[in-house]
Enzyme design. Sequence first.
Site, short mmCIF file in Angstrom:
data_model
loop_
_atom_site.label_atom_id
_atom_site.label_comp_id
_atom_site.label_asym_id
_atom_site.label_seq_id
_atom_site.Cartn_x
_atom_site.Cartn_y
_atom_site.Cartn_z
N TYR A 1 2.23 10.78 16.22
CA TYR A 1 1.38 9.78 15.55
C TYR A 1 0.38 9.18 16.54
CZ TYR A 1 0.37 5.57 12.75
OH TYR A 1 -0.25 4.56 12.05
N GLY B 1 -6.40 7.76 0.89
CA GLY B 1 -5.18 6.94 0.92
C GLY B 1 -5.41 5.58 0.29
P1 NAP Z 1 1.02 3.90 3.20
O1 NAP Z 1 1.35 2.63 2.51
O2 NAP Z 1 2.11 4.86 3.52
O3 NAP Z 1 -0.12 4.65 2.34
C1 NAP Z 1 -0.62 5.88 2.78
C2 NAP Z 1 -1.73 6.33 1.84
O4 NAP Z 1 -2.24 7.58 2.32
C3 NAP Z 1 -1.26 6.57 0.42
O5 NAP Z 1 -2.28 6.23 -0.47
C4 NAP Z 1 -1.00 8.07 0.39
O6 NAP Z 1 -1.10 8.57 -0.93
C5 NAP Z 1 -2.15 8.56 1.27
N1 NAP Z 1 -1.94 9.87 1.89
C6 NAP Z 1 -0.94 10.23 2.73
N2 NAP Z 1 -1.06 11.52 3.07
C7 NAP Z 1 -2.17 11.98 2.44
C8 NAP Z 1 -2.82 13.24 2.38
N3 NAP Z 1 -2.35 14.30 3.06
N4 NAP Z 1 -3.95 13.37 1.63
C9 NAP Z 1 -4.43 12.30 0.93
N5 NAP Z 1 -3.86 11.09 0.95
C10 NAP Z 1 -2.73 10.94 1.68
O7 NAP Z 1 0.28 3.62 4.59
P2 NAP Z 1 -0.41 2.30 5.19
O8 NAP Z 1 0.60 1.55 5.95
O9 NAP Z 1 -1.21 1.63 4.14
O10 NAP Z 1 -1.37 2.98 6.27
C11 NAP Z 1 -2.71 3.33 6.00
C12 NAP Z 1 -3.36 3.77 7.30
O11 NAP Z 1 -3.28 2.73 8.27
C13 NAP Z 1 -2.70 4.99 7.93
O12 NAP Z 1 -3.67 5.82 8.52
C14 NAP Z 1 -1.81 4.39 9.00
O13 NAP Z 1 -1.58 5.29 10.05
C15 NAP Z 1 -2.66 3.23 9.44
N6 NAP Z 1 -1.92 2.16 10.10
C16 NAP Z 1 -0.93 1.48 9.44
C17 NAP Z 1 -0.24 0.47 10.09
C18 NAP Z 1 0.85 -0.33 9.45
O14 NAP Z 1 1.48 -1.14 10.15
N7 NAP Z 1 1.11 -0.17 8.16
C19 NAP Z 1 -0.54 0.18 11.42
C20 NAP Z 1 -1.55 0.88 12.06
C21 NAP Z 1 -2.23 1.87 11.38
P3 NAP Z 1 -0.29 9.89 -1.42
O15 NAP Z 1 1.09 9.80 -0.83
O16 NAP Z 1 -0.35 9.86 -2.89
O17 NAP Z 1 -1.07 11.04 -0.85
#
Ligand code: NAP
Length: 248
Positions: free
Chosen positions: A156, A16
């Site tokens: 989640y 990701g």
């Molecule tokens: P995001 O902007 O939606 O980005 C998600 C990334 O994961 C993208 O690069 C996406 O690329 C990739 N991805 C999704 N499904 C995938 C799959 N099946 N195989 C390979 N790659 C995949 O998310 P984010 O907010 O940066 O979050 C990143 C992590 O932090 C996640 O685990 C999320 O749960 C965690 N998190 C986020 C927050 C928040 O507030 N944003 C808070 C707590 C935890 P593709 O779509 O091209 O696959």
Amino acid sequence: MTETRELEGGVAIVTGGSRGIGLAVSAALAQAGAAVAIVARDAERAAGAVTGLPGDGHAAYSCDVADPVACKKTVAAVESAQGAVSILVNNAGITRDNILLRLRDDDWADVIGTNLGGAFNMIRVVARRMMKRRAGSIVNITSVVGLMGNAGQANYAASKAGLHGLTKSVAKELASRNIRCNAVAPGFITTDMTAGLADSVVEDLRERIPLARFGEPEDVAGVVRFLAGPEARYITGQILTVDGGMAM
Ligand code: NAP
């Protein structure tokens, strides 16, 4: 940003890594000298992300982490193109939010399969290689929701709580091989994932954050860089919250 290059010579897989937190993590590890392998489903976006990273030796791979066969092929490709993987950051994650009674079977299966299953798939294949070399650092990106629970996010929250158990089990099992495994649990970070939240939800969240602001991807990336690197050599099995004090 620190100017040391403490990860020079290392190879880091960031799942990701093409946007949001993963992209900031990729940039921080590249800044520290690692060759970064960005793994995501959308190949074009991943390739674009690589071109913006500092330094050279980085590469993009298209892979759905929920698919164990694809993970195995991807790790083999990374090692033959970039060298032995020394750091694995399991950051790929999705949400399919709904109230409990409206969660469909595939909302449950997709979130557990990607967030928890994806990390397991990558750890199993990378750990085998790290064990032979008796060195490695794994960082799982979880969430404060995995510690606190959250109405409307049963799937989640369960996936992230599962990652906490996985992190500690892997830490215990692989410590004797000099492989560390930790988790970073972000609170509310401004990315695509949180962009769609209703204004009322966002306001309610802000009121629950003692530091009174949402986090930026870079706030998480610096902590991942620390846990992945030599300064954290005596830290394993820990869950570090990066949430402005929300989960205290
Ligand atoms: P995001 O902007 O939606 O980005 C998600 C990334 O994961 C993208 O690069 C996406 O690329 C990739 N991805 C999704 N499904 C995938 C799959 N099946 N195989 C390979 N790659 C995949 O998310 P984010 O907010 O940066 O979050 C990143 C992590 O932090 C996640 O685990 C999320 O749960 C965690 N998190 C986020 C927050 C928040 O507030 N944003 C808070 C707590 C935890 P593709 O779509 O091209 O696959």
